[in-house]
Design an enzyme around this catalytic site. Structure first.
Site, PDB file in Angstrom:
ATOM      1  N   GLU A 170       0.794  -1.206   0.033  1.00  0.00           N
ATOM      2  CA  GLU A 170       0.012  -0.147  -0.006  1.00  0.00           C
ATOM      3  C   GLU A 170       0.940   1.277   0.119  1.00  0.00           C
ATOM      4  OE1 GLU A 170      -3.222  -0.002  -0.578  1.00  0.00           O
ATOM      5  OE2 GLU A 170      -3.332  -1.927  -0.644  1.00  0.00           O
ATOM      6  N   SER A 256      18.757  -8.456  -9.532  1.00  0.00           N
ATOM      7  CA  SER A 256      17.533  -8.633 -10.177  1.00  0.00           C
ATOM      8  C   SER A 256      17.429  -9.649 -11.129  1.00  0.00           C
ATOM      9  CB  SER A 256      17.276  -7.251 -10.644  1.00  0.00           C
ATOM     10  OG  SER A 256      16.716  -6.175  -9.881  1.00  0.00           O
ATOM     11  N   HIS A 385       3.073 -10.416  -9.514  1.00  0.00           N
ATOM     12  CA  HIS A 385       4.555 -10.520  -9.469  1.00  0.00           C
ATOM     13  C   HIS A 385       5.072  -9.396  -8.855  1.00  0.00           C
ATOM     14  CE1 HIS A 385       8.511 -11.615 -10.830  1.00  0.00           C
ATOM     15  NE2 HIS A 385       8.753 -10.388 -11.421  1.00  0.00           N
ATOM     16  N   SER A 386       4.977  -8.191  -8.951  1.00  0.00           N
ATOM     17  CA  SER A 386       5.323  -7.127  -8.345  1.00  0.00           C
ATOM     18  C   SER A 386       4.468  -5.709  -8.359  1.00  0.00           C
ATOM     19  CB  SER A 386       6.559  -6.880  -8.900  1.00  0.00           C
ATOM     20  OG  SER A 386       6.770  -5.897 -10.273  1.00  0.00           O
TER      21      SER A 386
END
Length: 493
Positions: A170, A256, A385-386
């Site tokens: 959030e 990443s 996923h993100s």
């Protein structure tokens, strides 16, 4: 004539002393380097033998062999030749006795007269579980019970991870942080696996294992500091959000590009093996990693070098928007281990007790037997996923809801704990209330703290900064002063 014969005899004797030539009873020359009679005859016809003593061109140390070394050299060659002949004789005897198989590197291979290809399909590998979907204990052999303290810590960690994900997700949606990745649906793998390994085992994670850090003592404030990139962030604000790391907790910083951690993890495991350590490496990955070359390189290195490492693959069904059926035709990930000669097992990733038992057993084998183990944990990525992804674009909402409600790992484990009298509704309410209060506080604190100094961008590269780094820093400062509106105003210069 007599003088000529004397000179010839003297030359021949000198030749034999300086060269690798022998003369058999029939008077024939033989070169002990290439065993060629014709070459030896040409060599013997020379008026002055070349230095090095062989009809073959002198190379390396052989060009400097003297008579004193010649005897030992020839003796070694004869022994080697005899040993080769002995092995060939044994091989011939084996083939005469048993022509149904061949002794090939790696073991004996049976012959067959049937022209048959290995089938691309096989029965699916079963999935180990201890609790059913309702938290009821299944009759399991060799099941190791967890203590009340461990169970409570695991469940509390799962609840903390779930609430932490909700609040930070959030916060990103509100624009307070730039990026975030949740672990919704995969909490059991995080905490149960962390509980099953030693805190001394170095961890190479992907980016959906923050629960491992939670278990080891990484605080909510430290998570917030990394996400907000403030001055107390261990990475000094230089890493992308959700890419945690901690040297003191033996948790290598996440990168990443997927699967790059796997060959690195194998190298670290090889180091542990050379040190005869009683620890092992634990390397996490998602199913998408198995579609990368680094996965296969890491697995093969681990198997051939026989290193103490536990590979834990979270097969959550999706590599971003690519489903597993579009990634591979094999029976998931577990069967890939057999192809590399690695012991493998499939486990219900939403069953805390099953994950705990499997990882604990895998670690024991890895440490004691110095060998790699592959674990495939079947689970489901309930979240996107993100924060850069909208999974409703490529999968059905009812599918997500089914896994969120019917296969929820927290609900299942909580029911089991309540049945044992280790958890209650009051504990649930109090735990969640306390974590939510702490989350609000850590986010507010993280926002108020300053960013790291601009100079930190150039530190920790070299022990003593180079002239080129100094030049780059001066250029950046000059550019910031010229275009202040194009750069963050909360970064102290």
């Amino acid at each position: 004539m007599t003088l000529l014969l004397m000179r010839s005899s003297k030359f021949l004797k000198n030749l034999m002393q300086r060269t690798l030539l022998t003369v058999d009873p029939s008077g024939k020359f033989e070169c002990q380097t290439c065993f060629s009679a014709s070459s030896a005859r040409r060599f013997a016809s020379l008026s002055r033998p070349p230095r090095g003593g062989s009809c073959c061109p002198p190379t390396g140390a052989s060009a400097f062999i003297h008579h004193g070394q010649l005897s030992a050299f020839l003796h070694g060659r004869r022994l080697a030749s005899t040993e080769v002949k002995r092995k060939l004789d044994r091989l011939h005897e084996d083939e005469q006795v048993n022509v149904k198989e061949i002794d090939f590197p790696g073991g004996r291979v049976p012959f067959t007269s049937e022209l048959a290809f290995i089938s691309e399909k096989a029965e699916r590998v079963p999935c180990f579980r201890v609790l059913d979907d309702f938290g009821e204990l299944i009759a399991v052999e060799n099941y190791e019970q967890v203590s009340k303290d461990v169970a409570v810590k695991i469940y509390s960690g799962m609840v903390t991870l779930q609430i932490m994900d909700t609040y930070f997700y959030e916060a990103q949606r509100q624009g307070r942080i730039s990026f975030y990745m949740t672990s919704f649906g995969e909490e059991a793998i995080n905490l149960a696996s962390a509980a099953a390994i030693s805190i001394h085992d170095p961890v190479f994670a992907q980016y959906r294992e923050p629960g491992v850090l939670l278990w080891r003592g990484f605080t909510l404030q430290e998570f917030a500091a990394q996400l907000f990139g403030n001055k107390i962030d261990g990475g000094k604000g230089r890493q992308m959000p959700s890419h945690y790391g901690s040297g003191k907790l033996k948790f290598f910083t996440i990168s990443s590009p997927i699967a790059t951690q796997l060959p690195q993890a194998v190298g670290a495991a090889y180091s542990l093996k050379m040190d005869n350590s009683d620890s092992c490496i634990v390397a996490y990955m998602g199913d998408g990693c198995t579609s990368e070359g680094d996965f296969h390189a890491g697995m093969n290195f681990a198997a051939v070098l026989e290193v103490p490492i536990v590979f834990i693959c979270r097969n959550n069904g999706w590599a971003i928007s690519t489903t597993v059926t579009e990634q591979f035709r094999s029976d998931g990930v577990v069967v890939k281990g057999q192809g590399y000669g690695i012991k493998s097992i499939r486990v219900d990733g939403n069953d805390v007790l099953a994950v705990y038992n499997v990882v604990r057993a895998a670690r024991e084998m890895a440490v004691l037997e110095k060998r790699p183990i592959l674990i495939e944990a079947l689970t489901y990525r309930v979240g996107h996923h993100s924060t850069s992804d909208d999974s409703t674009k490529y999968r059905q909402l009812d599918e997500i809801e089914h896994w969120k409600q019917a296969r929820n790992p927290l609900t299942r484990f909580r029911k089991w704990m309540e049945a044992k009298g280790w958890w209650s509704e009051k504990l649930e309410i109090d735990t969640r209330s306390n974590i939510k209060k702490e989350m609000i506080q850590v986010i507010q604190t993280a926002e108020r703290l300053e960013k790291p100094l601009l100079s930190e961008l150039f530190s920790d590269v070299y022990d003593t900064p180079t002239s080129s780094l100094h030049e780059q820093e001066l250029l950046l400062r000059r550019t910031v002063r010229r275009h202040p509106k194009d750069y963050p105003g909360d970064v102290p210069l």
